[in-house]
Design a protein around this motif. Structure first.
Motif, short mmCIF file in Angstrom:
data_model
loop_
_atom_site.label_atom_id
_atom_site.label_comp_id
_atom_site.label_asym_id
_atom_site.label_seq_id
_atom_site.Cartn_x
_atom_site.Cartn_y
_atom_site.Cartn_z
N MET A 244 16.62 2.01 -49.55
CA MET A 244 15.99 2.99 -49.73
C MET A 244 16.58 4.13 -50.21
O MET A 244 17.96 4.59 -50.04
CB MET A 244 15.34 3.56 -48.29
CG MET A 244 14.40 4.84 -48.32
SD MET A 244 13.71 5.28 -46.73
CE MET A 244 12.19 6.10 -47.14
N SER A 245 16.00 5.14 -51.31
CA SER A 245 16.63 6.31 -51.77
C SER A 245 16.60 7.35 -51.11
O SER A 245 15.78 7.34 -50.19
CB SER A 245 16.17 6.38 -53.13
OG SER A 245 14.63 6.76 -53.13
N ILE A 246 17.29 8.48 -51.39
CA ILE A 246 17.18 9.68 -50.81
C ILE A 246 15.99 10.45 -51.26
O ILE A 246 15.55 10.51 -52.34
CB ILE A 246 18.40 10.74 -51.24
CG1 ILE A 246 19.48 9.90 -50.52
CG2 ILE A 246 18.23 12.17 -50.44
CD1 ILE A 246 20.89 10.72 -50.94
N GLU A 247 15.27 10.97 -50.15
CA GLU A 247 13.77 11.73 -50.59
C GLU A 247 14.12 13.16 -50.22
O GLU A 247 14.58 13.43 -48.86
CB GLU A 247 12.74 11.14 -49.80
CG GLU A 247 11.59 11.49 -50.39
CD GLU A 247 10.00 11.06 -49.74
OE1 GLU A 247 9.24 11.53 -50.06
OE2 GLU A 247 10.35 9.85 -49.27
N VAL A 248 13.73 13.95 -51.12
CA VAL A 248 13.92 15.57 -50.59
C VAL A 248 12.68 16.20 -50.70
O VAL A 248 11.95 15.90 -51.48
CB VAL A 248 14.86 16.48 -51.79
CG1 VAL A 248 14.87 17.76 -51.42
CG2 VAL A 248 16.21 15.65 -51.82
N ILE A 249 12.44 16.57 -49.50
CA ILE A 249 10.95 17.32 -49.27
C ILE A 249 10.78 18.75 -48.90
O ILE A 249 11.83 18.93 -48.11
CB ILE A 249 10.31 16.52 -48.23
CG1 ILE A 249 10.11 15.06 -48.53
CG2 ILE A 249 8.77 17.18 -47.93
CD1 ILE A 249 9.50 14.30 -47.56
N GLU A 250 10.27 19.72 -49.45
CA GLU A 250 10.43 21.01 -49.33
C GLU A 250 9.08 21.47 -48.39
O GLU A 250 8.02 21.13 -49.00
CB GLU A 250 10.68 21.75 -50.50
CG GLU A 250 10.86 23.43 -50.34
CD GLU A 250 11.16 24.12 -51.43
OE1 GLU A 250 11.18 25.44 -51.42
OE2 GLU A 250 11.36 23.47 -52.49
N THR A 251 9.25 22.02 -47.34
CA THR A 251 8.09 22.34 -46.57
C THR A 251 8.40 23.58 -45.74
O THR A 251 9.69 23.91 -45.75
CB THR A 251 7.52 20.99 -45.70
OG1 THR A 251 6.32 21.58 -45.11
CG2 THR A 251 8.64 20.77 -44.77
N THR A 252 7.50 23.97 -44.86
CA THR A 252 7.87 24.92 -43.89
C THR A 252 8.01 24.47 -42.47
O THR A 252 7.77 23.44 -42.30
CB THR A 252 6.48 26.04 -43.89
OG1 THR A 252 5.34 25.11 -43.36
CG2 THR A 252 6.17 26.53 -45.43
N ASP B 281 4.02 17.37 -39.30
CA ASP B 281 2.79 16.87 -40.14
C ASP B 281 3.53 16.15 -41.32
O ASP B 281 3.13 14.81 -41.61
CB ASP B 281 2.09 17.86 -40.82
CG ASP B 281 1.38 18.77 -39.87
OD1 ASP B 281 1.20 18.13 -38.63
OD2 ASP B 281 0.89 19.80 -40.10
N VAL B 282 4.77 16.48 -41.70
CA VAL B 282 5.51 15.57 -42.96
C VAL B 282 5.90 14.28 -42.23
O VAL B 282 5.71 13.14 -42.80
CB VAL B 282 6.59 16.56 -43.44
CG1 VAL B 282 7.44 15.66 -44.54
CG2 VAL B 282 6.08 17.44 -44.40
N ARG C 245 14.56 7.14 -35.84
CA ARG C 245 15.23 7.16 -36.97
C ARG C 245 15.91 8.52 -37.08
O ARG C 245 15.36 9.54 -36.88
CB ARG C 245 14.16 7.03 -38.21
CG ARG C 245 14.69 7.61 -39.62
CD ARG C 245 15.24 6.17 -40.22
NE ARG C 245 15.52 6.57 -41.47
CZ ARG C 245 14.73 6.27 -42.55
NH1 ARG C 245 13.66 5.74 -42.55
NH2 ARG C 245 15.32 6.41 -43.80
N VAL C 246 17.19 8.28 -37.53
CA VAL C 246 17.90 9.65 -37.91
C VAL C 246 17.39 10.27 -39.20
O VAL C 246 17.61 9.61 -40.02
CB VAL C 246 19.55 9.25 -37.66
CG1 VAL C 246 20.32 10.59 -37.93
CG2 VAL C 246 19.85 8.77 -36.34
N ILE C 247 17.21 11.46 -39.18
CA ILE C 247 17.13 12.32 -40.46
C ILE C 247 18.04 13.53 -40.44
O ILE C 247 18.52 14.06 -39.34
CB ILE C 247 15.50 12.81 -40.70
CG1 ILE C 247 15.16 14.10 -39.50
CG2 ILE C 247 14.86 11.79 -40.41
CD1 ILE C 247 13.98 14.39 -39.71
N THR C 248 18.20 14.13 -41.66
CA THR C 248 18.85 15.35 -41.84
C THR C 248 17.93 16.34 -42.25
O THR C 248 17.31 16.26 -43.08
CB THR C 248 20.18 15.28 -42.83
OG1 THR C 248 21.04 14.06 -42.41
CG2 THR C 248 20.81 16.48 -43.14
N LEU C 249 17.98 17.59 -41.56
CA LEU C 249 17.25 18.77 -41.78
C LEU C 249 18.10 19.66 -42.59
O LEU C 249 18.94 20.26 -41.59
CB LEU C 249 16.35 18.97 -40.64
CG LEU C 249 15.33 20.41 -40.70
CD1 LEU C 249 14.27 19.73 -41.83
CD2 LEU C 249 14.91 20.52 -39.58
#
Length: 75
Positions: free
Chosen positions: A1-9, A15-16, A26-30
């Motif tokens: 899986m590739s890195i996905e960058v999502i910009e949100t509030t 919701d995202v 699942r570990v995510i980085t915010l």
């Protein structure tokens, strides 16, 4: 899986994550950017634009041109 960058509030993070259907374990980085980061970048860019002799109309034209180039590649 590739890195996905999502910009949100901040209010839309849940919701995202639901939309992405990620497992809860699942570990995510915010990354949270400082509020003034974008304003500082815009001020610096504005100084460079003025020094280059570009007008607001030139900037608008360049933005529109970039959008037109990118639009066909969006999903």
């Amino acid at each position: 899986m590739s890195i996905e960058v999502i910009e949100t509030t901040a209010g839309q993070v849940n919701d995202v994550l639901k939309r992405l259907d990620l497992p809860k374990e699942r570990v995510i980085t915010l990354m949270i950017e400082p509020d003034d980061w974008l304003a500082k970048a815009r001020r610096e860019s504005r100084r460079l634009v003025i020094a280059a002799g570009l007008s607001d109309e030139d900037i608008d034209r360049l933005i529109d041109q970039a959008r037109a180039e990118v639009q066909p590649h969006l999903k």
